[in-house]
Design an enzyme around this catalytic site. Structure first.
Site, PDB file in Angstrom:
ATOM      1  N   TYR A  52      -4.217   4.239   9.496  1.00  0.00           N
ATOM      2  CA  TYR A  52      -3.830   4.838  10.781  1.00  0.00           C
ATOM      3  C   TYR A  52      -5.062   5.208  11.608  1.00  0.00           C
ATOM      4  CZ  TYR A  52      -0.626   7.658  13.706  1.00  0.00           C
ATOM      5  OH  TYR A  52       0.130   8.166  14.734  1.00  0.00           O
ATOM      6  N   THR A  55      -9.257   2.652   6.979  1.00  0.00           N
ATOM      7  CA  THR A  55      -8.791   1.324   7.387  1.00  0.00           C
ATOM      8  C   THR A  55      -7.290   1.317   7.670  1.00  0.00           C
ATOM      9  OG1 THR A  55      -8.601   0.743   5.034  1.00  0.00           O
ATOM     10  CG2 THR A  55     -10.602   0.046   6.185  1.00  0.00           C
ATOM     11  N   GLN A  90       4.245   9.998   4.350  1.00  0.00           N
ATOM     12  CA  GLN A  90       5.324  10.040   3.360  1.00  0.00           C
ATOM     13  C   GLN A  90       5.835  11.452   3.096  1.00  0.00           C
ATOM     14  OE1 GLN A  90       3.784   7.952  -0.076  1.00  0.00           O
ATOM     15  NE2 GLN A  90       4.077   5.948   0.864  1.00  0.00           N
ATOM     16  N   GLU A 146      -4.614   9.804   4.646  1.00  0.00           N
ATOM     17  CA  GLU A 146      -4.874  10.700   5.762  1.00  0.00           C
ATOM     18  C   GLU A 146      -3.863  11.831   5.842  1.00  0.00           C
ATOM     19  OE1 GLU A 146      -1.929   8.188   6.451  1.00  0.00           O
ATOM     20  OE2 GLU A 146      -3.769   7.173   7.096  1.00  0.00           O
ATOM     21  N   ASP A 174      -2.296  14.408  21.517  1.00  0.00           N
ATOM     22  CA  ASP A 174      -1.008  14.167  20.869  1.00  0.00           C
ATOM     23  C   ASP A 174      -1.071  14.419  19.369  1.00  0.00           C
ATOM     24  OD1 ASP A 174      -0.175  13.462  23.345  1.00  0.00           O
ATOM     25  OD2 ASP A 174       0.416  11.414  22.860  1.00  0.00           O
ATOM     26  N   ASP A 216       0.819  -1.211   0.000  1.00  0.00           N
ATOM     27  CA  ASP A 216       0.000   0.000   0.000  1.00  0.00           C
ATOM     28  C   ASP A 216       0.854   1.264   0.000  1.00  0.00           C
ATOM     29  OD1 ASP A 216      -2.380  -1.342  -0.114  1.00  0.00           O
ATOM     30  OD2 ASP A 216      -2.757  -1.289   2.044  1.00  0.00           O
ATOM     31  N   GLY A 217       2.040   1.209   0.606  1.00  0.00           N
ATOM     32  CA  GLY A 217       2.918   2.379   0.603  1.00  0.00           C
ATOM     33  C   GLY A 217       3.327   2.782  -0.801  1.00  0.00           C
TER      34      GLY A 217
END
Length: 293
Positions: free
Chosen positions: A191, A189, A248, A149, A178, A74-75
């Site tokens: 983070y 689905t 990223q 996100e 935080d 996915d990255g």
């Protein structure tokens, strides 16, 4: 299915191990043997020593190809999708990563599945992106986009952040936490889910705001319309703050700046094999219980 077929195929990815690189090579020769025009991302062609291949950047592939096949996890898909979403190109993924919510094709069966896709047997959907502006009055914004996100978080050392959230220029809430995750349905689905956010099905025109370790028992995830504009304001910034896009790209936030987040004008043209089911993918990836009868 009366889908368009493809003439020029782009091969995309950043292989991190030999098996992924081998998949790129197999895919290239398989497509060439079937008479397709193939454009290979420059680094892949270099790694495979494909001296006769037509090569190009992601932008070149977006402009010239009909379909981009992203090999990786996915990255890899997220990195490619932020660029390819600017162009009229379909995108599909071969899963060479771990979870693989966005990369549907099984590497052991990818060629057969891809053969059906190339014959027009596929499902198509559009996934919207978020656009983030870090800005100061009367100055040019720093801009980035995200498929999954946008996250507000400390830059180096974890610490509490104090900020206000405005939705469509109306005060919504203040928070000490935080950080804050602002996710698309695609990112719900990822983070966001780990932080306790809800799962949003891909067709929902919605955005979810999920607090990260809030310093109150009453802070809860909030789902809003995807047409809304979100503004984050800070009374003062005493240490490093950042906005990250898909984990990223990082945009630092400095004293006197605010953050604007809204739906991008771009969208990702994602396609799936004809037997794709979103809920089956959820069940498989998240280990949900199977049907009882």
């Amino acid at each position: 299915m009366n889908n368009r077929r493809f003439d020029c195929i782009g091969i995309v990815g950043h292989p991190r191990h030999p098996a992924a690189l081998a998949t790129h090579e197999i895919l290239y020769h398989w497509l060439k043997a079937r008479g397709y025009a193939v454009m290979v991302e420059q680094q892949i062609a270099h790694d495979l020593n494909l001296t006769d291949a037509i090569t190009g950047s992601l932008a070149d592939i977006g402009q010239k190809a009909d379909l981009a096949v992203v090999v990786g996890g996915d990255g890899n898909m997220l990195g490619a999708a932020r660029v390819l979403a600017r162009y009229d190109i379909k995108v599909i993924g071969v899963n060479r990563g771990n979870l693989g919510f966005l990369t549907d094709l099984d590497p052991d069966n990818a060629l057969q599945q891809l053969s059906d896709v190339l014959e027009g047997e596929y499902l198509s959907e559009q996934r919207f992106l978020l656009e983030t502006h870090v800005r100061r009055t009367n100055q040019q914004s720093r801009i980035s986009t995200a498929i999954n996100e946008v996250v507000l978080h400390p830059g180096k050392v974890a610490h509490m952040i104090e900020f206000e959230v405005y939705i469509d220029d109306r005060f919504a809430f203040s928070q000490r936490s935080d950080g804050l995750i602002i996710a698309t349905p695609t990112g719900s689905t990822a983070y966001s889910l780990s932080a306790g956010g809800p799962i949003l099905t891909p067709t929902l025109d919605a955005i979810v705001l999920v607090p990260m370790f809030p310093h109150t028992l009453t802070a809860r995830p909030l789902v809003i319309s995807s047409t809304s504009t979100i503004r984050l304001k800070f009374s003062h910034i005493t240490s490093d703050l950042e906005i990250s896009c898909d984990s990223q790209i990082a945009l630092p936030i400095q004293e006197g700046e605010e953050v604007l987040i809204r739906r991008s004008d771009f969208h990702l043209n994602l396609i799936h094999p004809k037997d794709y089911s979103y809920f089956n993918t959820l069940s498989t990836k998240l280990g949900w219980s199977k049907k009882l009868f």
